[in-house]
Design a protein around this motif. Structure first.
Motif, PDB file in Angstrom:
ATOM      1  N   GLY A 279       0.868  -1.165   0.000  1.00 38.68           N
ATOM      2  CA  GLY A 279       0.000   0.000   0.000  1.00 38.68           C
ATOM      3  C   GLY A 279       0.906   1.216   0.000  1.00 38.68           C
ATOM      4  O   GLY A 279       2.132   1.082  -0.003  1.00 38.68           O
ATOM      5  N   ASP A 293      -3.569   5.820   3.077  1.00 40.56           N
ATOM      6  CA  ASP A 293      -3.702   4.382   2.946  1.00 40.56           C
ATOM      7  C   ASP A 293      -3.004   3.705   4.121  1.00 40.56           C
ATOM      8  O   ASP A 293      -2.283   2.735   3.961  1.00 40.56           O
ATOM      9  N   GLY A 296      -3.895   0.109   4.361  1.00 43.40           N
ATOM     10  CA  GLY A 296      -3.252  -0.758   3.378  1.00 43.40           C
ATOM     11  C   GLY A 296      -1.836  -1.125   3.747  1.00 43.40           C
ATOM     12  O   GLY A 296      -1.423  -2.290   3.608  1.00 43.40           O
ATOM     13  N   SER A 300      -0.414  -4.841   4.924  1.00 43.05           N
ATOM     14  CA  SER A 300       0.694  -5.475   4.210  1.00 43.05           C
ATOM     15  C   SER A 300       1.746  -6.003   5.182  1.00 43.05           C
ATOM     16  O   SER A 300       2.250  -7.126   5.034  1.00 43.05           O
ATOM     17  N   GLU A 352      -2.366  -5.157  -4.132  1.00 41.40           N
ATOM     18  CA  GLU A 352      -2.384  -3.823  -3.532  1.00 41.40           C
ATOM     19  C   GLU A 352      -3.646  -3.629  -2.700  1.00 41.40           C
ATOM     20  O   GLU A 352      -4.753  -3.985  -3.126  1.00 41.40           O
ATOM     21  N   SER A 353      -3.461  -3.033  -1.519  1.00 43.57           N
ATOM     22  CA  SER A 353      -4.582  -2.656  -0.668  1.00 43.57           C
ATOM     23  C   SER A 353      -4.613  -1.135  -0.579  1.00 43.57           C
ATOM     24  O   SER A 353      -3.810  -0.529   0.118  1.00 43.57           O
ATOM     25  N   ASP A 354      -5.531  -0.514  -1.290  1.00 38.78           N
ATOM     26  CA  ASP A 354      -5.625   0.949  -1.303  1.00 38.78           C
ATOM     27  C   ASP A 354      -7.062   1.395  -1.516  1.00 38.78           C
ATOM     28  O   ASP A 354      -7.331   2.342  -2.258  1.00 38.78           O
TER      29      ASP A 354
END
Length: 462
Positions: A279, A293, A296, A300, A352-354
């Motif tokens: 992120g 983020d 995120g 991670s 991706e975590s966003d």
């Protein structure tokens, strides 16, 4: 021969059932660890409350780099390092002011300078305001209708899409390209309706894209309530032009050396194959960057922590990346991809975590429909008990998309529930208190589960 084939099929089905059962057991371990001993929430609290806003080039961004490096070193990951990247340094300056001017009446409205905007003259900008719904209208109005005026982009979010990111994408061109397009016709400023479906007085910042020709005009976001009021006044005063005044002192400083922060668990069988999750560590300056983020990046880190805490030894190298400068340049993601290509790294997948730390719903795969069908056939049932089984073709994320230059990598976006995200996105409301602990920890476990599947089985094949 027929008996042999039937026996072989029976053994194959049995083997598949055993593998599925082992995967189910591991999923349960991962989720139990996250829900009972999860660290994402407490780490996010530190990031938000002890460090705070982390715009690229700022002192807080550097503090976040140093802290996340120490955090991952403290967890005992196999390797933790910094990756240099030069980033822009834009500063907002004093709080912006804005007023709608109707005759002798002055009405204050909330605005926020768009990221990378130039400032106004010291006295501010005052001009007649022209409302438009699209960039195409600018060409119709031309220089005759726009020169010396402030353009007001007032296209609202489309409320019909279930996935709110679609509405965000549909309205986003007016923020990204509206000001530069208006400048071509001689406009002296641009005001953009905040990119949200919420009706409130929070102006939503975000990057605007300038052309290198230097013909740039100051631009700002106006809250949705302010936009509605301005639009109503324009429509109700057709014979007396409504004017708008705004002042902002933002400026561009010299680029600054910053870093992507990277942590790894080295693979036991194929360490040269890499699964990346990440992120962006930077955030806008209006708030704490909790959902955008902070969630995120903390998820991670948590993926690696969960895998290590459960005693799982990944076959492939699992890498968590805190990307720098997603918000106003995406240079961290570009640098990471350039280095991956230069070092001839073999990335298998990047996640991706966003999209905030809300309840997990599933994942989108920036890949072929055929691959997604196979993924659904093989893995959807494992994710269903955890309500994270929506597996679709779709975009991945700004920071990992440059990895498309590396052959063979599958790009994946983590997809939590989207209904609340754009209410607080890029606003002063993006604070730690608006994050739910359980939702955040569930998201980290969902990502860890997908990492486990990719690590154990690779991607399904026909």
């Amino acid at each position: 021969m027929k008996v042999f084939r039937l026996s072989f099929l029976f053994l194959l089905l049995c083997g598949s059932a055993v593998a599925q059962n082992a995967d189910s057991v591991m999923f349960r371990k991962l989720f139990d660890e996250a829900l009972v001993n999860g660290n994402s929430y407490q780490n996010l609290e530190y990031l938000c409350k002890k460090i705070g806003p982390r715009l690229s080039g700022s002192a807080n961004a550097q503090k976040a780099v140093e802290w996340t490096k120490k955090l991952m070193e403290g967890y005992g990951f196999d390797r933790v390092y910094l990756q240099e990247v030069m980033v822009p340094h834009w500063v907002r300056g004093e709080k912006e002011t804005a007023k709608i001017l109707v005759g002798k009446t002055q009405i204050s409205v909330p605005i926020a300078a768009l990221g990378m905007s130039v400032g106004t003259p010291k006295a501010g900008v005052t001009a007649e305001v022209v409302e438009v719904q699209s960039l195409a209208e600018l060409a119709v109005l031309g220089e005759k209708g726009l020169k010396g005026k402030i353009v007001f982009f007032n296209r609202a979010f489309d409320p019909k899409p279930i996935e709110t990111g679609i509405a965000y994408g549909g309205a986003g061109d007016q923020r990204r390209s509206g000001p530069t397009t208006a400048a071509k016709y001689g406009a002296v400023g641009a005001i953009v309706r905040s990119l949200t479906g919420a009706l409130d007085d929070y102006p939503h910042t975000g990057t605007t894209l300038y052309l290198p020709d230097g013909k740039n005009i100051p631009c700002a976001a106006i809250s949705t309530k302010g936009a509605n009021r301005l639009s109503t006044l324009i429509k109700s005063n057709p014979s007396a032009p409504v004017k708008f005044y705004f002042k902002q002192t933002c400026q561009h400083l010299a680029d600054v050396l910053s870093y992507n922060v990277v942590g790894e668990l080295k693979g036991s069988d194929k360490p040269e194959e890499i699964i990346t999750i990440g992120g962006h560590l930077d955030s806008w300056d209006l708030a704490e960057g909790a959902h955008d983020d902070g969630t995120g990046v903390m998820q991670s880190v948590e993926v690696l922590r969960i895998l290590k805490a459960t005693g799982y030894k990944p076959k492939k190298t699992v890498r968590a990346v805190m990307f720098m400068n997603e918000e106003n340049g995406a240079r961290g993601g570009k640098k990471y991809a350039e280095e991956a290509k230069r070092l001839n790294e073999k990335h298998i997948a990047a996640i991706e975590s966003d999209e905030g730390g809300f309840t997990p719903r599933g994942f989108s795969f920036q890949s072929s429909p055929a691959l997604v069908r196979m993924i659904k056939t093989n893995w959807q049932s494992l994710l269903e008990p955890y309500q994270a089984s929506s597996l679709t073709v779709g975009a991945s994320g700004t920071d990992i998309e440059p990895l498309g230059i590396v052959p063979g990598v599958v790009l994946i976006g983590f997809r939590p529930d989207s209904q609340r995200y754009f209410d607080i996105h890029h606003t002063p409301a993006d604070v730690f208190e608006n994050v739910n602990r359980r939702e955040l920890e569930l998201g980290g476990a969902a990502i860890a589960s997908l990492v486990y599947l990719i690590d154990q089985h690779g991607f399904p094949k026909n």
